[in-house]
Write a protein that holds these residues in place. Structure first.
Motif, PDB file in Angstrom:
ATOM      1  N   HIS A  49       0.881  -1.170   0.000  1.00 32.81           N
ATOM      2  CA  HIS A  49       0.000   0.000   0.000  1.00 32.81           C
ATOM      3  C   HIS A  49       0.916   1.218   0.000  1.00 32.81           C
ATOM      4  N   LYS A  50       1.304   1.619  -1.214  1.00 35.48           N
ATOM      5  CA  LYS A  50       2.304   2.656  -1.416  1.00 35.48           C
ATOM      6  C   LYS A  50       1.772   4.024  -0.999  1.00 35.48           C
ATOM      7  N   ILE A  51       2.631   4.741  -0.300  1.00 35.82           N
ATOM      8  CA  ILE A  51       2.337   6.112   0.105  1.00 35.82           C
ATOM      9  C   ILE A  51       3.059   7.084  -0.814  1.00 35.82           C
ATOM     10  N   ALA A  52       4.356   6.868  -1.010  1.00 37.53           N
ATOM     11  CA  ALA A  52       5.150   7.749  -1.876  1.00 37.53           C
ATOM     12  C   ALA A  52       6.392   7.002  -2.323  1.00 37.53           C
ATOM     13  N   THR A  77       3.574   3.724   8.874  1.00 38.81           N
ATOM     14  CA  THR A  77       4.216   3.725   7.561  1.00 38.81           C
ATOM     15  C   THR A  77       5.684   3.351   7.687  1.00 38.81           C
ATOM     16  N   ILE A  82       7.091  12.733   4.299  1.00 35.14           N
ATOM     17  CA  ILE A  82       5.903  11.896   4.459  1.00 35.14           C
ATOM     18  C   ILE A  82       5.150  12.250   5.750  1.00 35.14           C
ATOM     19  N   ALA A 101       1.856  14.460   5.885  1.00 38.95           N
ATOM     20  CA  ALA A 101       0.690  13.820   5.261  1.00 38.95           C
ATOM     21  C   ALA A 101       0.061  12.802   6.209  1.00 38.95           C
ATOM     22  N   ALA A 118      -4.201   4.379   3.090  1.00 31.36           N
ATOM     23  CA  ALA A 118      -3.169   4.783   2.121  1.00 31.36           C
ATOM     24  C   ALA A 118      -3.676   5.908   1.227  1.00 31.36           C
ATOM     25  N   GLU A 119      -4.907   5.799   0.752  1.00 31.07           N
ATOM     26  CA  GLU A 119      -5.481   6.842  -0.099  1.00 31.07           C
ATOM     27  C   GLU A 119      -5.585   8.163   0.661  1.00 31.07           C
ATOM     28  N   ARG A 154      -2.031   9.610   1.012  1.00 28.63           N
ATOM     29  CA  ARG A 154      -1.557  10.116  -0.293  1.00 28.63           C
ATOM     30  C   ARG A 154      -2.245  11.421  -0.680  1.00 28.63           C
ATOM     31  N   SER A 155      -3.486  11.608  -0.256  1.00 27.40           N
ATOM     32  CA  SER A 155      -4.209  12.820  -0.632  1.00 27.40           C
ATOM     33  C   SER A 155      -3.579  14.085  -0.038  1.00 27.40           C
ATOM     34  N   ILE A 206      -0.168  14.423   0.215  1.00 31.75           N
ATOM     35  CA  ILE A 206       1.210  14.559  -0.291  1.00 31.75           C
ATOM     36  C   ILE A 206       1.212  15.491  -1.489  1.00 31.75           C
TER      37      ILE A 206
END
Length: 129
Positions: A16-19, A38, A67, A70, A122-123, A126-127, A129
């Motif tokens: 579940h990628k963050i960045a 994370t 990171i 976020a 995760a979503e 990411r929102s 970043i």
């Protein structure tokens, strides 16, 4: 033999990628201490953080620092705790853990989150970043 994190970097194991950038990757811990936990890793596999070259070490910390805001916006908390344990996976990594108390960084007490919960977290991160 490649670590599980190297397999994640190579795309052999999903995360579940963050960045991500050319040198570093941030993704959710699937066995988190707290929601939003994370992991931040260098893509280059080095077991022990103090064996990482100076440029990679400083880059890893700078990437983690990018990171952190976020995570804090996505997961309301007092602070983002930072830990480097180094025994769980033989690949340097930094834990960024949303916390309201010291108990939130208990590595002996892990949450069990569904894939849907992990996707949503995760979503949300990411929102920001």
């Amino acid at each position: 033999m490649a670590s599980i994190f190297s397999k994640i970097v190579a795309g052999e194991i999903p995360c579940h990628k963050i960045a991500e950038n050319d040198d570093f990757l941030a993704f959710l811990d699937v066995f988190p201490c707290a929601k939003g936990h994370t992991l931040v890793i260098p893509k280059k596999e080095v077991d022990y953080i103090f064996d990482v070259d100076e440029e990679t070490y400083m880059g890893l910390m700078a990437f983690a620092r990018q990171i952190e805001p976020a995570i804090k916006k996505a997961i309301p908390c007092k602070r983002i705790g930072v830990a480097v344990i180094g025994l769980e996976v033989p690949h340097t990594h930094v834990h960024l853990i949303p916390m309201n108390s010291m108990a939130d960084m208990n590595f002996n007490s892990k949450l069990k989150l569904s894939q849907d919960e992990l996707i949503e977290i995760a979503e949300r991160i990411r929102s920001y970043i």
